[in-house]
Design a protein around this motif. Structure first.
Motif, short mmCIF file in Angstrom:
data_model
loop_
_atom_site.label_atom_id
_atom_site.label_comp_id
_atom_site.label_asym_id
_atom_site.label_seq_id
_atom_site.Cartn_x
_atom_site.Cartn_y
_atom_site.Cartn_z
N LYS A 127 0.85 -1.20 0.00
CA LYS A 127 0.00 0.00 0.00
C LYS A 127 0.88 1.25 0.00
O LYS A 127 2.02 1.23 0.50
N GLN A 128 0.31 2.31 -0.47
CA GLN A 128 1.05 3.59 -0.52
C GLN A 128 1.27 4.17 0.87
O GLN A 128 2.04 5.12 1.03
N THR A 129 0.62 3.61 1.87
CA THR A 129 0.83 4.06 3.26
C THR A 129 2.03 3.36 3.90
O THR A 129 2.41 3.70 5.02
N GLU A 130 2.60 2.36 3.20
CA GLU A 130 3.69 1.58 3.80
C GLU A 130 5.05 2.12 3.35
O GLU A 130 5.18 2.63 2.24
N HIS A 131 6.04 1.96 4.23
CA HIS A 131 7.39 2.39 3.92
C HIS A 131 8.30 1.17 3.89
O HIS A 131 8.28 0.36 4.81
N LEU A 132 9.10 1.08 2.86
CA LEU A 132 9.88 -0.14 2.62
C LEU A 132 11.35 0.16 2.51
O LEU A 132 11.73 1.22 2.00
N ASP A 133 12.17 -0.80 2.94
CA ASP A 133 13.58 -0.74 2.58
C ASP A 133 13.88 -1.93 1.66
O ASP A 133 12.96 -2.66 1.25
N ALA A 134 15.14 -2.14 1.36
CA ALA A 134 15.50 -3.17 0.38
C ALA A 134 15.23 -4.57 0.89
O ALA A 134 15.22 -5.53 0.11
N HIS A 135 15.02 -4.71 2.22
CA HIS A 135 14.81 -6.05 2.78
C HIS A 135 13.35 -6.46 2.81
O HIS A 135 13.04 -7.58 3.21
N ALA A 136 12.47 -5.58 2.43
CA ALA A 136 11.04 -5.92 2.45
C ALA A 136 10.79 -7.12 1.53
O ALA A 136 11.38 -7.22 0.45
N LEU A 137 9.91 -8.00 1.97
CA LEU A 137 9.51 -9.13 1.12
C LEU A 137 8.96 -8.58 -0.20
O LEU A 137 8.17 -7.64 -0.19
N ARG A 138 9.39 -9.18 -1.28
CA ARG A 138 8.87 -8.69 -2.57
C ARG A 138 7.39 -9.07 -2.74
O ARG A 138 6.98 -10.15 -2.31
N ARG A 139 6.65 -8.18 -3.33
CA ARG A 139 5.23 -8.46 -3.63
C ARG A 139 4.94 -7.99 -5.06
O ARG A 139 4.32 -6.95 -5.27
N PRO A 140 5.40 -8.78 -6.05
CA PRO A 140 5.25 -8.37 -7.45
C PRO A 140 3.78 -8.19 -7.81
O PRO A 140 2.91 -8.89 -7.29
N ASP A 141 3.53 -7.24 -8.73
CA ASP A 141 2.13 -6.93 -9.03
C ASP A 141 1.69 -7.44 -10.40
O ASP A 141 0.66 -7.02 -10.90
N GLY A 142 2.45 -8.35 -11.01
CA GLY A 142 2.05 -8.91 -12.30
C GLY A 142 3.19 -9.72 -12.87
O GLY A 142 4.22 -9.94 -12.22
N TYR A 143 3.02 -10.20 -14.11
CA TYR A 143 4.08 -10.99 -14.75
C TYR A 143 5.34 -10.15 -14.93
O TYR A 143 6.46 -10.64 -14.80
N TYR A 144 5.13 -8.88 -15.27
CA TYR A 144 6.28 -7.96 -15.44
C TYR A 144 7.05 -7.84 -14.12
O TYR A 144 8.28 -7.99 -14.09
N GLY A 145 6.32 -7.58 -13.03
CA GLY A 145 6.97 -7.49 -11.72
C GLY A 145 7.65 -8.79 -11.34
O GLY A 145 8.75 -8.80 -10.76
N LEU A 146 7.00 -9.92 -11.67
CA LEU A 146 7.62 -11.23 -11.40
C LEU A 146 8.94 -11.38 -12.15
O LEU A 146 9.91 -11.92 -11.63
N SER A 147 8.97 -10.88 -13.39
CA SER A 147 10.20 -11.02 -14.18
C SER A 147 11.33 -10.19 -13.58
O SER A 147 12.50 -10.59 -13.61
N LYS A 148 11.00 -9.03 -13.02
CA LYS A 148 12.03 -8.21 -12.39
C LYS A 148 12.48 -8.84 -11.07
O LYS A 148 13.66 -8.78 -10.69
N SER A 149 11.54 -9.46 -10.38
CA SER A 149 11.86 -10.18 -9.15
C SER A 149 12.82 -11.34 -9.48
O SER A 149 13.83 -11.56 -8.79
N PHE A 150 12.53 -12.06 -10.54
CA PHE A 150 13.43 -13.13 -11.02
C PHE A 150 14.80 -12.55 -11.35
O PHE A 150 15.84 -13.11 -10.98
#
Ligand code: NAI
Ligand code: 15L
Length: 272
Positions: A127-150
């Motif tokens: 959510k846009q209310t959350e603040h993340l650093d590099a250690h946050a669990l990834r939560r890809p939002d589609g196939y494109y995001g999954l490919s970047k996660s890969f």
């Protein structure tokens, strides 16, 4: 951008995705950092190669072609691939096979540094209310995001197994200016992008570093303390565009663009 020094140069730098939006910008801006800039894309590149440039057309899904593309390069800025949400089969070819081929070729040819254009869409379902650093669990939002996660996992693996260092830049929204309210948080100016790529290429001992690519925006969601060793200090801010952006019609609170960091990408598909 800081002055270049002789120690901040490589002999041959490969830029994939050179015909794309960011590729065109970086073609100009990365020139001081290499004796030869090797430009590649599946699309045709214009203008043709200028001084200190080489153009090598390549489909990233073609392993042999990528192997030849990488031969002779000292470092890679990997922008090439599908840059929006698309059916999985397209993402598989350009992004998933593509990033694997880049790292395999890097291993075979002894390339020691890659800058990988990852994306905020690896964490798009926060959510846009959350603040993340590099250690946050990834939560890809589609196939494109999954490919970047890969791609980020490939980068980590090739560091752990083969010592190839990578900076994965989770680019927010890098355009001339923020196009909407969400981009007030995610915007990355071209100057700040260039500075971040310079740091990513030349900072020693980066291992696999993940950094969020955003300018010094007021309402930024991302904390780059885990990448402090890069010394990235953004200079631009989306605030200068606030009046223009806020003159746009309001976004409904139920619209994904108002809820999720990945905005509308979270609501795309299915494609069949
Ligand atoms: P773009 O779509 O303008 O450029 C991507 C380039 O990759 C295109 O020129 C395209 O022809 C090329 N390409 C696609 N499939 C290919 C294949 N199979 N083989 C070889 N080349 C292929 O995208 P843009 O905006 O320039 O982004 C560059 C990179 O940065 C992309 O990897 C994108 O995912 C990433 N990124 C960009 C953001 C932005 O705000 N512009 C935000 C987050 C990530
Ligand atoms: C991306 O990853 C895309 O490549 C770019 O076109 C924008 O949509 C950007 O993210 C964004 O989230 O604004």
């Amino acid at each position: 951008m800081s002055e270049t020094t002789p120690s901040q140069r490589v002999s041959r730098l490969l830029l994939t995705g050179a015909a794309g939006g960011l590729g065109k910008v970086l073609r100009e801006r990365l020139r001081p950092y290499a004796d030869i800039l090797r430009l590649s894309d599946i699309a045709s590149l214009a203008p043709a190669a200028g001084p200190h440039e080489e153009v090598v057309p390549c489909d990233l899904s073609d392993k042999k072609a990528v192997d030849a593309l990488v031969a002779g390069c000292d470092a890679i800025v990997h922008l090439g691939g599908v840059s929006v949400e698309r059916p999985f089969e397209e993402i598989l070819e350009g992004n998933i096979k593509g990033v694997f081929h880049i790292y395999e070729a890097a291993r075979r040819h002894g390339v020691k540094r890659v800058v990988f254009a990852s994306s905020n869409h690896v964490i798009g379902f926060y959510k846009q209310t959350e603040h993340l650093d590099a250690h946050a669990l990834r939560r890809p939002d589609g196939y494109y995001g999954l490919s970047k996660s890969f791609g980020e996992d490939v980068a980590q693996f090739y560091f752990d197994r083969w010592g190839i260092e990578t900076v994965s830049i989770r680019i927010g929204s890098s355009f001339p200016e923020p196009a909407n309210r969400r981009m007030m948080s995610t915007w990355l100016s071209y100057d700040d992008l260039t500075s971040l790529i310079e740091k990513s290429l030349f900072t020693p001992d980066v291992k696999h570093t993940i950094v969020y690519g955003a300018s010094a925006n007021k309402d930024v969601w991302w904390d780059n303390s885990a990448a402090a060793h890069l010394g990235y200090a953004p200079k631009d801010t989306s605030e200068v565009f606030r009046a223009k952006v806020e003159a746009q019609p309001p976004v409904a609170p139920t619209d994904p663009n108002a809820i999720y960091q990945g905005g509308g990408f979270t609501a795309q598909g299915p494609f069949e």
